[in-house]
Design an enzyme around this catalytic site. Structure first.
Site, PDB file in Angstrom:
ATOM      1  N   ASP A 231      10.876   7.109 -15.907  1.00  0.00           N
ATOM      2  CA  ASP A 231      11.944   6.124 -15.805  1.00  0.00           C
ATOM      3  C   ASP A 231      13.327   6.785 -15.835  1.00  0.00           C
ATOM      4  O   ASP A 231      13.568   7.682 -16.641  1.00  0.00           O
ATOM      5  CB  ASP A 231      11.802   5.174 -17.007  1.00  0.00           C
ATOM      6  CG  ASP A 231      12.676   3.942 -16.905  1.00  0.00           C
ATOM      7  OD1 ASP A 231      12.469   3.168 -15.967  1.00  0.00           O
ATOM      8  OD2 ASP A 231      13.553   3.757 -17.771  1.00  0.00           O
ATOM      9  N   GLU A 283      -1.811  22.306 -17.914  1.00  0.00           N
ATOM     10  CA  GLU A 283      -2.843  22.645 -18.897  1.00  0.00           C
ATOM     11  C   GLU A 283      -4.040  21.710 -18.755  1.00  0.00           C
ATOM     12  O   GLU A 283      -5.146  22.020 -19.176  1.00  0.00           O
ATOM     13  CB  GLU A 283      -2.309  22.502 -20.330  1.00  0.00           C
ATOM     14  CG  GLU A 283      -1.270  23.527 -20.720  1.00  0.00           C
ATOM     15  CD  GLU A 283      -0.663  23.177 -22.088  1.00  0.00           C
ATOM     16  OE1 GLU A 283      -1.339  22.498 -22.897  1.00  0.00           O
ATOM     17  OE2 GLU A 283       0.489  23.567 -22.323  1.00  0.00           O
TER      18      GLU A 283
HETATM   19  C1  GLC Z   1      14.309   1.554 -14.717  1.00  0.00           C
HETATM   20  C2  GLC Z   1      13.281   0.451 -14.711  1.00  0.00           C
HETATM   21  C3  GLC Z   1      13.948  -0.844 -15.058  1.00  0.00           C
HETATM   22  C4  GLC Z   1      14.525  -0.712 -16.453  1.00  0.00           C
HETATM   23  C5  GLC Z   1      15.449   0.491 -16.544  1.00  0.00           C
HETATM   24  C6  GLC Z   1      15.751   0.824 -17.956  1.00  0.00           C
HETATM   25  O1  GLC Z   1      15.256   1.405 -13.735  1.00  0.00           O
HETATM   26  O2  GLC Z   1      12.642   0.417 -13.468  1.00  0.00           O
HETATM   27  O3  GLC Z   1      13.085  -1.925 -14.994  1.00  0.00           O
HETATM   28  O4  GLC Z   1      15.257  -1.864 -16.772  1.00  0.00           O
HETATM   29  O5  GLC Z   1      14.876   1.652 -15.988  1.00  0.00           O
HETATM   30  O6  GLC Z   1      14.626   1.370 -18.584  1.00  0.00           O
END
Ligand code: GLC
Ligand code: CA
Length: 582
Positions: A231, A283
């Protein structure tokens, strides 16, 4: 080879071909994989509390396996107060009771293994929840403590520190800083949150943060996951001194601030983090992957993320945002393939996810729909749903003919539209509340799936109402109704995915077929398959060959022998050697 040095070569087709990308013979299942995104809250609610759960995913997994996908990616199901639908994690190594227990996760992995599906999970390393024990410890420990150093705390500016430390804006609206009350009850320091105030950013200058996430990686690798979607992978490291920057925190260059100059994005030190993670994955063997959710500008810089010792894949947001602008699409496909080829990485392609208006709805408007993260409500101009769905089919057939990997978002195989009639009190995206409702946010694409037309809540769950209301059209679009209809969107997806695998298109080559790149149509040759998308108002005649697939459900091969492609349609055509010689 640079794009400029590629020659137009004479082709067996009329006109010329512009070669861009050669067939891929490297090892790695993920290089051509179709990965299906499951959004757990909205997939299937087995215990009837109105919210999807892990047991619900396990129960319906056979229906995904039937689609001929390679892997599922699960959006977060970890312990979380759910202030940002699970992207606010309070314990990275446990399942939120809303979704089940760790044992349910193990059951899901076992069922996926039985079905030969891989499972990828979401890793959220930029920020956690303010309820995470480390953040609670930081609040309690006071300024200058090692606990505070896990996050980005600063004193405020202004005479009494009453102004935020700098001008950075939250991705969801408002300042990216929130002031805390110190343990002694006095107003105190500020902490940085690029997203909601309930999502404090970690301090990746601190080695203890690195160690914590290496532990999290191993925890899920040991449980059998095939990898991680990372993310906001571009944001972990911030420029020293946190210099002022006036752009939106999503780095959108539309505001005139180029993303690559943003002090919270694309910092060089990021790459060492991903190199260390890559070594950990290795790993566990060669089959575990990292995929970056990295909004990187300009596109060729994405190649830095997928060098041989870093991540395996990165999302292709420029492709998603190109919509049906054929000129942009061509440029982006060419740039993606050539820049990623230079580092030996495959490209990925995507049209929908849980953060954007679904493509069946976006394409129901002119060429571009609403801005990313801004949903549609009843008071907005309404999309033409039938047009949107048929163009979505055309766009998907085009995308799935491209060489590389592809990401699908749950429900796109049903041609689902966004939910539009969602009352304000039911909207849960923090964007809605943080902007006082001026931006509706992302709930529209997160509406619970319809499985069975005749069941309660269209088979999403048989208990209380789903957490977001389903549009009326979800009944006729339910999976079982579509499964029974040969001309349905679902059956088109099944045929596309089966043919893509059989023809090996994900490992294939790409040359633009200039004769059918008219400005209002775009065409490429992958192996011996010609993929033509016609977004003009006129039909086009096709070269000789066997029509393998058409995005339009009506059979448009006319009786008088006309062999063409209608307006708004995409076709896959096999050019046989015999045809080529004529
Ligand atoms: C990313 C995710 C989104 C979330 C953001 C914060 O963009 O796809 O849904 O709100 O990160 O974690
Ligand atoms: Ca449930």
């Amino acid at each position: 080879m640079s794009v400029d040095s590629l020659l137009h070569v004479a082709s067996p087709l009329a006109g010329s071909l512009t070669p861009v990308h050669a067939a891929d013979h490297a090892h790695g299942w993920w290089r051509s994989a179709v990965i299906y995104q499951v959004y757990p809250r909205s997939f299937r609610d087995l215990n009837g509390d109105g919210i999807g759960d892990l047991a619900g995913i396990t129960a319906e997994l056979p229906q995904l396996a039937e689609l001929d996908i390679d892997a599922v990616w699960l959006s977060p199901f970890y312990r979380s107060p759910q202030r940002d639908a699970g992207y606010d994690v309070s314990d990275y190594c446990d399942v939120d009771p809303l979704f089940g227990k760790l044992g349910d996760f193990d059951g899901l992995i076992a069922e996926a293994n039985r079905l030969s599906l891989r499972v990828i999970v979401d890793l959220v390393p930029n920020h956690c929840s303010d309820q995470h024990r480390d953040f609670q410890a930081a609040l309690a420990a006071g300024a200058g403590s090692p606990e505070r150093d896990m996050f980005i705390f600063r004193d405020g500016t202004g005479p009494a520190g009453e102004q935020p430390p700098n001008n950075w804006q939250s991705h969801f609206g408002g300042s990216a800083w929130t002031r805390i009350t110190e343990p002694d009850g006095e107003p105190g320091q500020w902490y940085l949150h690029l997203f909601d105030s309930s999502q404090p950013d970690f301090n990746w200058d601190n080695r203890a943060v690195h160690h914590e996430f290496e532990r999290v990686l191993r925890f899920w690798l040991d449980r059998g996951v095939s990898g991680f979607r990372v993310d906001v992978a571009h944001a972990l490291v911030k420029a020293p001194g946190l210099p002022a920057w006036g752009g939106r925190a999503d780095g959108s260059s539309s505001d005139g601030f180029p993303g690559h100059e943003a002090p919270m994005f694309g910092q060089p030190a990021l790459h060492d983090i991903y190199r260390a993670w890559r070594r950990i994955l290795e790993e566990y063997g060669p089959d575990r992957i990292l995929c970056a959710e990295a909004n990187v500008d300009p596109l060729p810089r994405l190649a830095d993320w997928v060098r041989p010792d870093e991540m395996h894949q990165a999302f292709n947001f420029p492709y998603l945002h190109a919509g049906l602008d054929l000129h942009r699409l061509r440029t982006i496909v060419t740039e993606s393939l050539t820049s990623l080829d230079a580092v030996g990485a495959p490209s990925t392609w995507v049209l929908s996810n849980h953060d954007v208006v679904r493509h069946a709805t976006r394409f129901g408007y002119g060429w571009s729909g609403p801005r990313e993260g801004d949903g549609i409500g009843p008071a907005d101009p309404q999309p033409d749903h039938a047009l949107g769905r048929s163009r979505a089919a055309a766009a998907s057939l085009f995308m799935l003919g491209l060489p590389g990997g592809a990401y699908l978002y749950q429900g796109e195989e049903l041609g689902l539209p966004d939910g539009i009639d969602i009352p304000g009190h039911q909207r849960q995206d923090p964007t809605f509340t943080r902007t006082g409702g001026t931006r509706l946010g992302r709930d529209g694409c997160r509406v619970p799936l319809p499985w069975r037309a005749s069941e309660r809540h269209n088979g999403f769950g048989d208990g209380v109402h789903p957490w977001l209301p389903q549009p009326e059209s979800f009944t006729e679009l339910a999976r079982d109704a579509q499964a029974a209809d040969p001309s349905s969107h679902l059956n088109l997806y099944r045929r596309i995915l089966a043919a893509r695998r059989e023809l090996g298109l994900g490992r294939g080559s790409l040359s633009w077929a200039e004769e059918w790149c008219t400005g209002s149509s775009l065409a490429f040759l992958n192996g011996d398959v010609l993929v033509v998308m016609n977004m003009g108002t006129e039909s086009l005649e096709l070269p000789a060959g066997e029509v393998l697939l058409r995005s339009s459900s009506a059979d448009r091969e006319l009786a008088d022998g006309w062999h063409g492609i209608s307006s708004g349609e995409t076709v896959w055509l096999r050019i046989s050697a015999e045809d080529s010689e004529s």
